[in-house]
Design a protein around this motif. Structure first.
Motif, PDB file in Angstrom:
ATOM      1  N   GLN A 121     -12.107   5.026   6.830  1.00 46.33           N
ATOM      2  CA  GLN A 121     -11.068   4.194   7.716  1.00 46.33           C
ATOM      3  C   GLN A 121      -9.617   4.413   7.231  1.00 46.33           C
ATOM      4  O   GLN A 121      -9.368   4.490   5.965  1.00 46.33           O
ATOM      5  CB  GLN A 121     -11.613   2.920   7.913  1.00 46.33           C
ATOM      6  N   LEU A 122      -8.782   4.157   8.202  1.00 46.70           N
ATOM      7  CA  LEU A 122      -7.343   4.457   8.201  1.00 46.70           C
ATOM      8  C   LEU A 122      -7.093   2.878   8.049  1.00 46.70           C
ATOM      9  O   LEU A 122      -6.964   2.006   9.023  1.00 46.70           O
ATOM     10  CB  LEU A 122      -6.744   5.207   8.950  1.00 46.70           C
ATOM     11  N   VAL A 123      -6.308   2.488   6.814  1.00 40.93           N
ATOM     12  CA  VAL A 123      -5.853   0.864   6.702  1.00 40.93           C
ATOM     13  C   VAL A 123      -4.335   1.298   6.413  1.00 40.93           C
ATOM     14  O   VAL A 123      -3.871   1.530   5.527  1.00 40.93           O
ATOM     15  CB  VAL A 123      -6.729   0.236   5.500  1.00 40.93           C
ATOM     16  N   PRO A 124      -3.416   0.318   7.239  1.00 37.84           N
ATOM     17  CA  PRO A 124      -2.025   0.281   6.776  1.00 37.84           C
ATOM     18  C   PRO A 124      -1.855  -0.885   5.992  1.00 37.84           C
ATOM     19  O   PRO A 124      -2.416  -2.016   6.295  1.00 37.84           O
ATOM     20  CB  PRO A 124      -1.337   0.102   8.283  1.00 37.84           C
ATOM     21  N   VAL A 125      -0.909  -0.351   4.866  1.00 36.82           N
ATOM     22  CA  VAL A 125      -0.775  -1.485   3.766  1.00 36.82           C
ATOM     23  C   VAL A 125       0.684  -1.816   3.705  1.00 36.82           C
ATOM     24  O   VAL A 125       1.228  -0.884   3.095  1.00 36.82           O
ATOM     25  CB  VAL A 125      -1.295  -1.059   2.644  1.00 36.82           C
ATOM     26  N   VAL A 132      -3.631   8.215  -0.094  1.00 40.22           N
ATOM     27  CA  VAL A 132      -2.501   8.325   0.893  1.00 40.22           C
ATOM     28  C   VAL A 132      -2.476   9.234   1.752  1.00 40.22           C
ATOM     29  O   VAL A 132      -2.763  10.379   1.595  1.00 40.22           O
ATOM     30  CB  VAL A 132      -1.252   8.565  -0.154  1.00 40.22           C
ATOM     31  N   VAL A 133      -2.154   8.760   3.107  1.00 41.79           N
ATOM     32  CA  VAL A 133      -2.292   9.410   4.291  1.00 41.79           C
ATOM     33  C   VAL A 133      -0.689   9.480   4.590  1.00 41.79           C
ATOM     34  O   VAL A 133      -0.328  10.684   4.798  1.00 41.79           O
ATOM     35  CB  VAL A 133      -2.905   9.095   5.372  1.00 41.79           C
ATOM     36  N   LYS A 134      -0.062   8.606   4.618  1.00 43.50           N
ATOM     37  CA  LYS A 134       1.539   8.558   4.993  1.00 43.50           C
ATOM     38  C   LYS A 134       1.909   7.560   4.298  1.00 43.50           C
ATOM     39  O   LYS A 134       1.510   6.275   4.137  1.00 43.50           O
ATOM     40  CB  LYS A 134       1.597   8.770   6.322  1.00 43.50           C
ATOM     41  N   ALA A 135       3.284   7.895   3.654  1.00 44.35           N
ATOM     42  CA  ALA A 135       4.201   6.683   3.013  1.00 44.35           C
ATOM     43  C   ALA A 135       5.514   6.702   3.855  1.00 44.35           C
ATOM     44  O   ALA A 135       6.231   7.514   3.962  1.00 44.35           O
ATOM     45  CB  ALA A 135       4.236   6.958   1.662  1.00 44.35           C
ATOM     46  N   GLY A 136       5.774   5.522   4.451  1.00 39.51           N
ATOM     47  CA  GLY A 136       6.822   5.265   5.184  1.00 39.51           C
ATOM     48  C   GLY A 136       8.073   5.043   4.282  1.00 39.51           C
ATOM     49  O   GLY A 136       7.807   4.787   3.135  1.00 39.51           O
ATOM     50  N   ALA A 137       9.158   5.085   4.876  1.00 39.98           N
ATOM     51  CA  ALA A 137      10.403   4.504   4.229  1.00 39.98           C
ATOM     52  C   ALA A 137      10.659   3.146   4.018  1.00 39.98           C
ATOM     53  O   ALA A 137       9.917   2.421   4.969  1.00 39.98           O
ATOM     54  CB  ALA A 137      11.654   5.099   5.214  1.00 39.98           C
ATOM     55  N   ALA A 161     -13.160   4.306   2.098  1.00 39.34           N
ATOM     56  CA  ALA A 161     -14.455   4.331   2.560  1.00 39.34           C
ATOM     57  C   ALA A 161     -14.403   3.044   3.737  1.00 39.34           C
ATOM     58  O   ALA A 161     -13.984   2.186   3.728  1.00 39.34           O
ATOM     59  CB  ALA A 161     -15.434   4.018   1.318  1.00 39.34           C
ATOM     60  N   ALA A 162     -15.491   3.464   4.632  1.00 40.48           N
ATOM     61  CA  ALA A 162     -15.404   2.822   5.792  1.00 40.48           C
ATOM     62  C   ALA A 162     -16.144   1.343   5.405  1.00 40.48           C
ATOM     63  O   ALA A 162     -15.642   0.146   6.175  1.00 40.48           O
ATOM     64  CB  ALA A 162     -16.300   3.191   6.967  1.00 40.48           C
ATOM     65  N   GLN A 192     -12.565  -5.378   3.991  1.00 41.00           N
ATOM     66  CA  GLN A 192     -12.131  -6.100   2.843  1.00 41.00           C
ATOM     67  C   GLN A 192     -10.661  -5.721   2.309  1.00 41.00           C
ATOM     68  O   GLN A 192     -10.040  -6.557   2.113  1.00 41.00           O
ATOM     69  CB  GLN A 192     -12.909  -5.563   1.478  1.00 41.00           C
ATOM     70  N   LEU A 193     -10.131  -4.396   2.659  1.00 44.83           N
ATOM     71  CA  LEU A 193      -8.726  -4.137   2.242  1.00 44.83           C
ATOM     72  C   LEU A 193      -8.004  -4.602   3.228  1.00 44.83           C
ATOM     73  O   LEU A 193      -6.842  -5.112   2.778  1.00 44.83           O
ATOM     74  CB  LEU A 193      -8.659  -2.534   2.085  1.00 44.83           C
ATOM     75  N   ALA A 194      -8.526  -4.797   4.465  1.00 47.48           N
ATOM     76  CA  ALA A 194      -7.547  -5.337   5.517  1.00 47.48           C
ATOM     77  C   ALA A 194      -7.201  -6.864   5.323  1.00 47.48           C
ATOM     78  O   ALA A 194      -6.192  -7.304   5.571  1.00 47.48           O
ATOM     79  CB  ALA A 194      -8.088  -5.026   6.696  1.00 47.48           C
TER      80      ALA A 194
END
Length: 233
Positions: free
Chosen positions: A137-141, A187-192, A207-208, A213-215
């Motif tokens: 799963q993709l989770v934005p942090v 890491v998939v992408k790191a913004g500015a 992991a799905a 939990q991370l969210a």
């Protein structure tokens, strides 16, 4: 017996006073000696300079058709032909760019990094692999400056998201302190960093089973990002 008067000798070709002006001999001009070696060297330098100019002109005129990015493409998105264009540039040999005759080979692949309009497309910027795997799963942090390493994050780096209990929250079990919970991720992408706040949004694949939990940790703001050593889990 009469004395013969001596004639005054002109000095520097100028007749003495009272003497008739006679023809003045022109000064001697010695002929310059020709130096064949110097002439040959001059001709060689002129020829070499002309050849150098020709080479520079030919190099400047040599242009290569390359693939360019015409629209924003986010990490993991499929690259389409509408996202790409062509341009003719004088390409330095050290610059790795996809040539226009290979455009079809990159269409349908996924962006390994964020693609920006106006840039040349490099082979390493696209991939045929799935950025997000079926069991992930993709989770934005969103992380504040003190929650993220100063080291620049790059796609593919392995990290660990650590849950840091809020102030006053009990972190002990009986008399023994428990180890903070953590979730491994990639890491998939790191913004500015956002202006003013410095908050950095990092998209991570996890992991799905760990995604929810991370969210939850992210929503409470009690999470820190730890960068794993290369080859770490």
């Amino acid at each position: 017996m009469s004395k013969t008067q001596e004639r005054a000798v002109p000095v520097g070709g100028i007749p003495a006073p009272g003497q008739p002006a006679g023809p003045v001999a022109p000064p001697r001009v010695s002929a310059r000696r020709r130096r064949p070696g110097l002439i040959a060297l001059s001709l060689a330098l002129i020829a070499a300079g002309g050849a150098g100019v020709v080479v520079l002109v030919l190099q400047a005129g040599h242009r290569t058709q390359v693939v360019t990015v015409t629209r924003d493409v986010q990490v993991g998105e499929v690259v389409t032909e509408a996202d790409l264009g062509r341009a003719s540039v004088a390409l330095d040999p050290v610059v790795k760019a996809v040539t226009a005759d290979r455009l079809d080979s990159v269409v349908g692949k996924r962006a390994a990094v964020e693609l920006r309009p106006g840039s040349l497309l490099a082979p390493s910027q696209v991939t045929s692999r799935q950025v997000i795997k079926p069991n992930e799963q993709l989770v934005p942090v969103g992380l504040k400056p003190e929650q993220v390493p100063a080291t620049a994050l790059a796609p593919g780096q392995k990290v660990r998201l650590v849950h840091v209990p809020a102030q006053g929250e009990d972190t002990t079990t009986g008399t023994k302190e428990t180890t903070p919970e953590s979730v491994p991720a990639r890491v998939v992408k790191a913004g500015a960093a956002a202006p003013g706040t410095g908050v950095v949004v990092v998209d991570v694949a996890t992991a799905a089973s760990d995604g929810p939990q991370l969210a939850a940790w992210v929503s409470s703001g009690n999470v820190r990002l730890v960068l794993d050593a290369p080859g770490g889990s």
